[in-house]
Scaffold this active site. Sequence first.
Site, PDB file in Angstrom:
ATOM      1  N   SER A 138       0.803  -1.220   0.000  1.00  0.00           N
ATOM      2  CA  SER A 138       0.000   0.000   0.000  1.00  0.00           C
ATOM      3  C   SER A 138       0.838   1.274   0.000  1.00  0.00           C
ATOM      4  CB  SER A 138      -0.937   0.013   1.210  1.00  0.00           C
ATOM      5  OG  SER A 138      -0.213  -0.093   2.415  1.00  0.00           O
TER       6      SER A 138
ATOM      7  N   ASP B  23      -2.521   8.324   8.013  1.00  0.00           N
ATOM      8  CA  ASP B  23      -3.513   7.409   8.589  1.00  0.00           C
ATOM      9  C   ASP B  23      -2.784   6.415   9.505  1.00  0.00           C
ATOM     10  OD1 ASP B  23      -2.298   5.508   6.965  1.00  0.00           O
ATOM     11  OD2 ASP B  23      -3.995   5.243   5.620  1.00  0.00           O
TER      12      ASP B  23
ATOM     13  N   HIS C 137       0.196   4.903   6.953  1.00  0.00           N
ATOM     14  CA  HIS C 137       0.867   5.568   5.842  1.00  0.00           C
ATOM     15  C   HIS C 137       1.216   7.020   6.155  1.00  0.00           C
ATOM     16  CE1 HIS C 137      -1.966   2.462   4.261  1.00  0.00           C
ATOM     17  NE2 HIS C 137      -0.840   2.046   3.717  1.00  0.00           N
TER      18      HIS C 137
END
Length: 365
Positions: free
Chosen positions: A41, A330, A333
């Site tokens: 991600s 978040d 990340h």
Amino acid sequence: MGFVSERFVVAGVILHMATASFLLSICSAKDLPALYIFGDSLVDAGNNFYINTAAKANFPNGIDFGNPIGIPSGRFTNGRIVTDILGEELGLTSFTPPYLAPTTTGDVLLKGVNYASSASGILNDTERFFGHQIHLDKQISNFVKTRQDIISRIGSQAAKKHFKQAVFFVSIGSNDIIFGQWQNSSSWNTLLDTIISRFRSQLARLYNLDARKFIVTNSAAVGCIPFVRDLHSSVDSCVAAMNQKAQLFNSRLNSLLAELTKNLEASTFICANVYAMLDDILNNYMTSYDFEVADSACCHIAGAGLHGGLIPCGALSQVCPDRSKYVFWDPFHLTETSYEIIAKHMMDGGLNYISPMNIRQLLKY
């Protein structure tokens, strides 16, 4: 007559210089390296929108990307991810598109493709909690299809040259570190042996598919991300045990990349020391980088952990008004501002951040 002929000479020189400049710009455009991206991600540009998974970067992810309000970018951050920024630095005129996007076809493939998938790992059984992922083995298999399409388009010899000049960016392993032992009863050292062995074969497979220039990121200080801090109820400090796992992985990765560079002819494996980059940001976030918050998520649900780390960023989340003041976007990340710092280190940093050379040096290599 002499004055007239001199004017013609000057005009001819100007025309010659303009033509040379035009031809040089064409050559430069052709010489731009393609960028092929593999990972999780941290570098997913939207592939997970096309698969059955809960790990999708829905809005407010992408709130600062430039799309209309409510339209996510496919990236797990507020704006650009690090490979977007690197692509701009390399001179690419558009962001490297996700492999699964229906528009990623034709000449687009020659500029690069992003195969990354959120929640993926080096091992195929890493991180099953969110549903389906495209793990690294499958990402490489998807590259095989791209490679064949390019061979069909420009021929095998031109394709081989194309891939040998391209940059292969690989950013994966954090999910194996964070979640690996949740699904595996082996000791960390035993599991790490398995991870490194698999990663060796995966990178060698890319080499055998004509990749030569590799940028491989190590693991960041995962014990410092809001998710891990809240999971371990760590109020004032990073989780040392998780950072130690990351450091063990990174040590083994350094040895692996040196081994591959030595044994695989004409290859260059560069290690981007993201651990050191993030560590520097966290230790100097106010004095050097003008951040205000380095331990909590900008995008969070109130009450979901002291650091906003227990629930992913989504439709019900609150978003901090000034994203440039937060290190973390978040629970997992970074913000675009943090990625800009990391991209700068990768492009021009010294050996403490990227070795044995930085990306700008790699392009001249």
